[in-house]
Design a protein around this motif. Sequence first.
Motif, mmCIF file in Angstrom:
data_model
loop_
_atom_site.group_PDB
_atom_site.id
_atom_site.type_symbol
_atom_site.label_atom_id
_atom_site.label_comp_id
_atom_site.label_asym_id
_atom_site.label_seq_id
_atom_site.Cartn_x
_atom_site.Cartn_y
_atom_site.Cartn_z
ATOM 1 N N LYS A 27 0.817 -1.219 0.000
ATOM 2 C CA LYS A 27 0.000 0.000 0.000
ATOM 3 C C LYS A 27 0.845 1.260 0.000
ATOM 4 O O LYS A 27 0.416 2.298 -0.493
ATOM 5 N N ALA A 40 -7.273 -3.022 -3.444
ATOM 6 C CA ALA A 40 -6.823 -2.459 -2.165
ATOM 7 C C ALA A 40 -7.890 -1.490 -1.644
ATOM 8 O O ALA A 40 -8.319 -0.585 -2.362
ATOM 9 N N TRP A 41 -8.295 -1.693 -0.423
ATOM 10 C CA TRP A 41 -9.358 -0.858 0.145
ATOM 11 C C TRP A 41 -8.933 0.588 0.295
ATOM 12 O O TRP A 41 -9.777 1.488 0.319
ATOM 13 N N THR A 42 -7.646 0.850 0.355
ATOM 14 C CA THR A 42 -7.177 2.215 0.534
ATOM 15 C C THR A 42 -7.412 3.086 -0.701
ATOM 16 O O THR A 42 -7.272 4.304 -0.626
ATOM 17 N N GLU A 57 0.713 0.382 8.711
ATOM 18 C CA GLU A 57 0.726 -1.083 8.739
ATOM 19 C C GLU A 57 2.158 -1.603 8.862
ATOM 20 O O GLU A 57 2.403 -2.582 9.574
ATOM 21 N N ASN A 87 -7.724 -1.088 12.121
ATOM 22 C CA ASN A 87 -7.409 -1.080 10.697
ATOM 23 C C ASN A 87 -8.325 -2.035 9.938
ATOM 24 O O ASN A 87 -8.878 -1.683 8.898
ATOM 25 N N GLN A 88 -8.497 -3.235 10.464
ATOM 26 C CA GLN A 88 -9.319 -4.221 9.774
ATOM 27 C C GLN A 88 -10.806 -3.894 9.858
ATOM 28 O O GLN A 88 -11.569 -4.215 8.943
ATOM 29 N N CYS A 90 -11.934 -0.806 9.744
ATOM 30 C CA CYS A 90 -12.056 0.206 8.688
ATOM 31 C C CYS A 90 -12.038 -0.452 7.313
ATOM 32 O O CYS A 90 -12.843 -0.102 6.438
ATOM 33 N N ALA A 91 -11.129 -1.391 7.130
ATOM 34 C CA ALA A 91 -11.046 -2.099 5.849
ATOM 35 C C ALA A 91 -12.362 -2.819 5.549
ATOM 36 O O ALA A 91 -12.873 -2.761 4.427
ATOM 37 N N HIS A 95 -14.762 -2.209 2.356
ATOM 38 C CA HIS A 95 -15.106 -3.330 1.475
ATOM 39 C C HIS A 95 -16.623 -3.511 1.412
ATOM 40 O O HIS A 95 -17.178 -3.744 0.336
ATOM 41 N N ASN A 107 -10.762 -9.985 6.577
ATOM 42 C CA ASN A 107 -10.718 -8.930 7.590
ATOM 43 C C ASN A 107 -11.028 -9.491 8.972
ATOM 44 O O ASN A 107 -10.359 -9.144 9.957
#
Length: 130
Positions: A27, A40-42, A57, A87-88, A90-91, A95, A107
Amino acid sequence: MARGANSIARIVALLLAFAFAFFGYFKTFASIAVLAQHHAWTLALPVAAGRIVGATELAAALALLLGAASARWHRFARGGALYLIVNQACAAAVHLARGETGALPQNALLAGLAAIVAAFIVRRQATSST
C-alpha cells in the motif's frame, strides 16, 4: 499452560507481522494501477491517506516483531495488535460499502488474530505485575 500460550501468541504475532509488512509495503509503494488490480481498500481514500495507512501497517508489523522478540517490548506488540483491529474494521467497512463482501472473512480473520495477540499481551502484563 502459560508457556504454551506464550509460544502460540508469539507465532501469531510473527505471522501477523509478516502479513502486514507485505500489505503495508504494497500500500505504501505500489502504483495505483497495481493497487486497483488487487482491490486495495485504501483506494477509497485520497492517495496520500492510503499511503499513510500502508506506512502505519509497516509500523504495526515492526511493533509485533518487537513484541514477539522480547517480553520487554510487549507494549509495542499490544499497541500494534490493537491498531490492526481498528485497521481491519475500517477495511471491512470500506469493502462492505464497495460491495466487496468476499474480503470480509479475511478482515475478520486478521482482526481475530490481532485480538488474540492483544489479549495475550494484556494477560501477560497483568501476571507479570503481581
